[in-house]
Design an enzyme around this catalytic site. Structure first.
Site, mmCIF file in Angstrom:
data_model
loop_
_atom_site.group_PDB
_atom_site.id
_atom_site.type_symbol
_atom_site.label_atom_id
_atom_site.label_comp_id
_atom_site.label_asym_id
_atom_site.label_seq_id
_atom_site.Cartn_x
_atom_site.Cartn_y
_atom_site.Cartn_z
ATOM 1 N N ALA A 154 0.694 -1.073 0.072
ATOM 2 C CA ALA A 154 -0.010 -0.045 0.118
ATOM 3 C C ALA A 154 0.870 1.098 0.125
ATOM 4 C CB ALA A 154 -0.970 -0.021 1.212
ATOM 5 N N ASN A 204 13.855 1.087 8.941
ATOM 6 C CA ASN A 204 13.678 -0.098 7.989
ATOM 7 C C ASN A 204 14.399 -1.561 8.373
ATOM 8 O OD1 ASN A 204 12.207 1.535 6.551
ATOM 9 N ND2 ASN A 204 13.495 2.048 5.149
ATOM 10 N N ILE A 262 13.931 -4.353 -1.748
ATOM 11 C CA ILE A 262 13.931 -2.783 -2.100
ATOM 12 C C ILE A 262 14.319 -2.194 -1.038
ATOM 13 C CG2 ILE A 262 12.510 -1.293 -3.303
ATOM 14 C CD1 ILE A 262 11.146 -3.382 -4.899
ATOM 15 N N THR A 263 13.812 -2.574 0.262
ATOM 16 C CA THR A 263 13.918 -1.658 1.257
ATOM 17 C C THR A 263 15.508 -1.252 1.484
ATOM 18 O OG1 THR A 263 12.069 -3.099 2.379
ATOM 19 C CG2 THR A 263 13.042 -1.391 3.689
ATOM 20 N N HIS A 292 24.234 -0.481 -3.584
ATOM 21 C CA HIS A 292 23.033 0.380 -3.870
ATOM 22 C C HIS A 292 22.885 1.653 -3.036
ATOM 23 C CE1 HIS A 292 19.191 1.221 -5.711
ATOM 24 N NE2 HIS A 292 18.482 1.275 -4.464
ATOM 25 N N MET A 294 11.261 3.297 -9.288
ATOM 26 C CA MET A 294 11.549 2.069 -8.666
ATOM 27 C C MET A 294 10.680 0.832 -8.573
ATOM 28 S SD MET A 294 13.706 0.503 -6.290
ATOM 29 C CE MET A 294 13.551 -0.792 -7.097
#
Length: 341
Positions: A37, A121, A144-145, A204, A255
């Site tokens: 969401a 995170n 991805i976090t 990254h 992304m």
């Protein structure tokens, strides 16, 4: 959406579900999207719903999942959509999933680095990984976090603690760095972006993002000035978007595209179509660091082969060498977080 791992695991246990290791049929892949969401999750869900290879799209978030699922379920593609909200429904979301994509977490704001996101995170990824370890230990996990350089080691350490870790099945998604590099190179050189290939290695974040401009396909020559301008632009591209959005978010649309592209590559691999993507994985491709992004061959078991960095220029080798201490710091931070919690 950070909840203690014990809370999530207990909630799953209380729901009467039990841990199994049977994966969904590779002919009808299930993809679980955790953080569905959110700013990345919603457009990523839209793209996954349109992927003809996805048979079941399980959406999970702590709030607002039913609305997103209802909206996506009205799209005329074959993927079945299910909604799962809150820790009691996390187990069902990931159970028997073939691929689990994790964009869950807080986004960057102006002035923040990816590393600033760590405190929030890190806990989110740890808690999700604890349930994945019980509900779907054979899944391919695409993280991805941010900060990815640390969250991949966090997930790996949680899986190790549970005795189900397989380094071939845990990925940090660096596809956006590749997508950006290909966009910037094609813009600079007038190439067809859809036919431009730029490998990106390292990690990254910041100086760990290393575009291998010497390996661009089709073969392309760059001046020293072009390289000196293009490399930092690629490294700082995320900040460029954060600043342009002026506090309204980070790179969500690009992304989402990158995440969907990587998820599709994993599903194709599961179905027997081997393909090559760059990803941040446990690797011995570069001496002195445990995780490193390079091109990898994907197949039914996740990473089938680590292809390494290949032949690089002297400038690129300097960037690789400089990235190792930074990566080791990021990795150690992730490992210490799990061991200390």
């Amino acid at each position: 959406m950070s909840l203690p791992a014990k809370t999530l695991v207990q909630a799953a246990a209380n729901s009467g579900l039990r841990a199994v290791s049977v994966r969904h049929s590779s002919q009808a892949p299930k993809v679980a999207l955790l953080g569905a969401a959110g700013g990345i999750g919603q457009p990523l869900g839209l793209l996954l719903k349109q992927d003809p290879l996805v048979a079941h799209l399980a959406l999970y978030d702590v709030v607002n999942t039913p609305g997103v699922a209802a909206d996506l379920s009205h799209i005329d593609s074959n993927a079945k959509v299910t909604a799962h909200t809150g820790p009691k429904e996390l187990y069902a979301a990931v159970e028997n999933a073939d691929v689990i994509v994790i964009p869950a977490g807080v986004p960057r704001k102006p002035g923040m680095t990816r590393d600033d996101l760590f405190n929030t995170n890190a806990g989110i990824v740890r808690d999700l990984a604890a349930v994945i370890a019980k509900a779907s230990p054979k899944a391919l996990i695409a993280i991805i976090t941010n900060p990815v350089n640390s969250t991949v080691p966090i997930a790996s350490e949680v899986l190790k603690k549970a005795g189900v870790y397989d380094p071939k099945r845990v990925f940090g998604v660096t596809t956006l760095d590749v997508v950006r590099s290909q966009a910037f190179v094609s813009e600079l050189k007038g190439h067809d972006a859809s036919k431009t290939v730029v490998p990106v290695v390292g990690g990254h974040a910041g100086i760990t993002i290393i575009p291998l401009l010497s390996q661009v396909k089709p073969s392309t020559k760059f001046s020293e000035e072009e390289i000196s301008k293009l490399t930092p632009r690629i490294q700082d591209a995320g900040t460029e978007v954060v600043n342009a959005k002026a506090g309204a978010g980070s790179a969500t649309l690009s992304m989402a595209l990158a995440g969907a592209r990587f998820a599709n590559a994993l599903v194709r691999g599961i179905k027997g179509e081997k393909n090559v993507q760059c990803a941040y994985v446990a690797s011995d491709a570069v001496k002195g660091v445990e995780y490193f992004s390079t091109p990898v061959e994907l197949g039914p078991n996740g990473v089938e082969k680590i292809l390494g960095v290949g032949k690089v220029s002297a400038y690129e080798q300097k960037l690789i060498d400089a990235s190792v201490p930074e990566l080791n710091k990021n990795i150690a931070k992730g490992v210490a977080f799990v061991k200390g919690n």
